[in-house]
Design an enzyme around this catalytic site. Sequence first.
Site, short mmCIF file in Angstrom:
data_model
loop_
_atom_site.label_atom_id
_atom_site.label_comp_id
_atom_site.label_asym_id
_atom_site.label_seq_id
_atom_site.Cartn_x
_atom_site.Cartn_y
_atom_site.Cartn_z
N LYS A 98 0.83 -1.21 0.00
CA LYS A 98 0.00 0.00 0.00
C LYS A 98 0.87 1.26 0.00
O LYS A 98 0.61 2.20 -0.73
CB LYS A 98 -0.90 0.02 1.24
N GLN B 57 -5.00 -1.36 9.73
CA GLN B 57 -4.96 -2.71 9.16
C GLN B 57 -5.61 -3.72 10.10
O GLN B 57 -5.31 -3.76 11.30
CB GLN B 57 -3.49 -3.10 8.89
N ASP C 170 -11.43 3.05 4.32
CA ASP C 170 -11.90 1.66 4.25
C ASP C 170 -13.42 1.58 4.16
O ASP C 170 -13.97 0.53 3.81
CB ASP C 170 -11.48 0.91 5.54
#
Length: 300
Positions: free
Chosen positions: A54, A98, A121
């Site tokens: 990422k 995460q 997200d």
Amino acid sequence: MTASIIDGKAFAATVREKVAVHVARLKADHDIQPGLAVVLVGEDPASQVYVRSKGKMTTEVGMNSYEHKLDVDTSEADLLALITQLNNDPAVHGILVQLPLPDHLNEDLVINSIDPAKDVDGFHISNVGLLATGQKSMVPCTPLGCLMMLRNHHGSLSGLNAVVIGRSNIVGKPMAALLLGDSCTVTIAHSRTKALPDVVKRADIVVAAVGRAEMVPGDWIKDGATVIDVGINRIDAPERGEGKTRLVGDVDFAAASQVAGAITPVPGGVGPMTIACLLANTVTACSRANGLVEPEGLTV
Ligand code: GUN
């Protein structure tokens, strides 16, 4: 029928290119550089790989990447304090924590402490509610990537029968909401669904997101259906040599591709689209935060 392959790797490259163009425009016209903060707690090897990838792709499209790696026994208070700091930092437009988090941390509490406008997200309860009610929100990356591929392949999805196998908050539920938003007739199937083969057989669109290697056999698929395989499962591959492994999806690709009209491969299908959509969400969040026009085609 032999299915056409939906090339997620190539499509993701075009999404990243669009993101890069918009990032360059933000810099040139407004002196703004989008920034994405990624928080990793602990040393889960798979998570470390994702986070590294990422970070690399974030800088490749011209955005700032901020990585926060915290000790596995970081307290909830310390993690929440970091999130507050990132919420208040004007250089940070997107925040991703995460998952999974270590067991002693309350995942819902942590996710819901992120500023919804920076929740790239799309997991914050506000964004979940906005998506469910058809309002502008941050959309979870994997289902967003699947929807982009489906729209690109079909044009309109209106009236199609879609079956989503899997009911997770990360993929299954938001995927169903997006397909409903595009006027599909949507069924969410899961481990307790009765007569699952018959349910899948009626679908014009199958999205498989259960995390079980090759659990959908080819003979469940309707002739000409579009199959989106979200699964990424590592299995033993003794045919490649001792101790070797390979990645497979939730669908038996070899068999399904004899029946389907179109199918995503694993790897090279949904996976690359997820990170591309994370970058897309970050540039969308940055544009919204600055009251600017959102890039076209990068969100729903
Ligand atoms: N872990 C596995 N997939 C994801 C994802 O899409 N977002 C976050 N934050 N963690 C993940």
